[in-house]
Design an enzyme around this catalytic site. Structure first.
Site, short mmCIF file in Angstrom:
data_model
loop_
_atom_site.label_atom_id
_atom_site.label_comp_id
_atom_site.label_asym_id
_atom_site.label_seq_id
_atom_site.Cartn_x
_atom_site.Cartn_y
_atom_site.Cartn_z
N SER A 185 -7.17 -10.18 -11.22
CA SER A 185 -7.13 -9.45 -12.49
C SER A 185 -7.92 -10.22 -13.53
CB SER A 185 -5.69 -9.29 -12.96
OG SER A 185 -5.64 -8.81 -14.30
N GLY A 191 0.30 3.40 -5.78
CA GLY A 191 -0.71 2.86 -6.68
C GLY A 191 -2.06 2.62 -6.05
N ILE A 192 -2.70 1.53 -6.46
CA ILE A 192 -4.04 1.20 -6.00
C ILE A 192 -4.05 0.91 -4.50
CG2 ILE A 192 -5.88 -0.54 -6.19
CD1 ILE A 192 -5.09 -0.75 -9.18
N GLY A 193 -3.01 0.25 -4.00
CA GLY A 193 -2.94 -0.02 -2.57
C GLY A 193 -2.89 1.25 -1.75
N ALA A 226 0.81 -1.23 0.00
CA ALA A 226 0.00 0.00 0.00
C ALA A 226 0.84 1.27 0.00
CB ALA A 226 -0.94 0.00 1.21
N ASN A 227 2.10 1.17 -0.39
CA ASN A 227 2.93 2.36 -0.41
C ASN A 227 2.74 3.19 -1.68
OD1 ASN A 227 4.51 0.00 -1.55
ND2 ASN A 227 5.75 1.71 -2.29
N TYR A 284 2.17 -14.25 -14.57
CA TYR A 284 1.23 -13.29 -13.96
C TYR A 284 -0.20 -13.80 -14.07
CZ TYR A 284 -1.15 -8.85 -13.02
OH TYR A 284 -1.97 -7.87 -12.49
#
Length: 411
Positions: A256, A131-133, A128-129, A288
């Site tokens: 995803s 982007g989306i997080g 969570a540092n 991925y």
């Protein structure tokens, strides 16, 4: 798993002369001022609605000397007879999967939480540092959640925390080191977290890597698979009792749409996991895709195991090719992500579905589903294969046990 179409907004509009009210126990009823009558069902849709949860931040319910109930907004200095939670009323469902869509692809995480007070909640979010997080953590923190950022780079995590606190001085956010390429680090994170004596009401398994060249971790496992899936599996395994003790709580697994291109089957799962491809035969994109299919299968298997304890688990797709640091590992992907940027979601919109599945009142008992654009949808047939999910669970346990034994990390 079927998706459900939303009613139009106009269906909610009351006819002239009607008023929406709510009882003290949260049931919505409708008053007709022309006929001087009341009823439980909406005069147009015929459906019943209820409200639940805490009052929005800054609101208080008060009883006047004459017995009337009023609601006081201390922030805006006003008083009303209307319960502010009416704005978030949800329909009573005949079936747990009767979910009316309230948000869509254009909604942001902050819009999903508008008016919510979550100051009694604790959330743990991996990666969570940025982007989306980061947007997920920010939205939670802005609405009172005590957020724990689980991140391998504490400097970046603390920079993210500074940005959040700068915007909301009352925000409660802290970082603990958790490197998902190391089972040892995952275990150390859990030990640090448990020392805080905190519950977990929301666990968002968000961290992921993309387009990594072939590499194995210190545990001898292909890196994309371990970071995106297997270490999250291990994290939940270690936190299982904490989740149960914290119930009701929710686990959100970020997957995803690329899971649809995975070639994993029941027939090849064992060989793919226990004997991953060599660097010569390795496909970063396929690795991925496979990890994201495993995320959904894991979410489904976990929901079956923990539902009876009050723990729900749902998987989500945040959006296609959102402009984050995910594409940082290869210039071609960075170029592709940059070219489609005007046509994709923002990171604020990408976080919306995770936040929705973590907090929406109508999802209180909903588990084992897959969401896209804040709406339940059907994943691939492979992702719905219960036998495949159980086989994956067994093999995942075996892989972790073997890795820990080889590194003498088992107690």
């Amino acid at each position: 798993m079927a998706s459900f179409l939303a009613d139009t907004d106009s269906d909610d509009e009351l006819p002239v002369g009607w008023e929406e009210r709510v009882t003290l126990d949260g049931k919505v009823f409708y008053a007709n001022h022309q006929t001087k009558s009341t009823q439980w069902t909406h005069p147009k849709t015929g459906k019943k609605r209820v409200i639940s949860g805490e009052l929005p931040f800054g609101w208080e319910r008060s009883v006047l000397p004459n017995g009337d109930v009023v609601f006081v907004d201390h922030i805006n200095k006003k008083t009303t007879y209307t319960d502010p939670r009416l704005a978030f009323a949800v329909e009573e469902k005949d079936n747990v999967t009767d979910i009316r869509q309230r948000f869509d692809s254009s909604s942001t995480a902050l819009q999903v939480l508008h008016g919510r007070d979550l100051s009694n909640k604790v959330a743990v979010i991996t990666g969570a540092n940025c982007g989306i997080g980061y947007e997920t953590a920010k939205a939670f923190a802005f609405h009172g959640v005590h957020v724990i950022i689980a991140c391998r780079d504490l400097d970046k995590a603390n920079d993210a925390i500074k940005n959040i606190v700068k915007q909301r001085h009352h925000a409660k956010v802290q970082a603990l080191k958790c490197d998902l390429s190391s089972f040892k680090s995952v275990k150390e994170f859990v030990e640090q977290f448990e020392a805080l004596n905190l519950p977990i009401h929301i666990l968002v398994l968000n961290a992921a890597v993309f387009a990594l060249p072939h590499a194995t971790t210190e545990d001898g496992i292909e890196k994309t698979f371990q970071v995106n899936y297997l270490s999250h599996f291990y994290l939940v395994k270690l936190l299982r009792q904490t989740l149960i003790k914290s119930a009701p709580c929710r686990v959100v697994v970020v997957s995803s749409e690329s899971h649809r291109f995975s070639q994993v089957t029941k027939e090849n799962l064992s060989s793919n996991l226990l004997s991953p491809p060599s660097s010569r035969n390795f496909s970063a994109m396929m690795a991925y895709n496979d990890s994201k299919l495993c995320n959904i299968l894991f979410s489904s298997a976990l929901s079956h195991r923990l539902q009876r304890y009050g723990v729900t688990c749902n998987a989500v797709h945040p959006g296609n090719m959102i402009s984050t640091s995910l594409s940082r590992n290869w210039w071609l992907y960075r170029l592709a992500f940059a070219l489609v940027r005007p046509f994709t979601k923002s990171v604020e919109q990408g976080a919306a579905t995770s936040v929705y599945c973590a907090t929406a009142v109508e999802l209180d008992d909903v588990t084992g589903l897959y969401f896209n654009n804040c709406l339940q949808t059907s994943p691939s047939k492979a992702a719905q294969d219960i036998e495949l999910s159980e086989l994956l669970w067994i093999l995942s346990d075996k892989m972790i046990e073997n890795a820990l034994q080889e590194r003498s990390l088992l107690p």
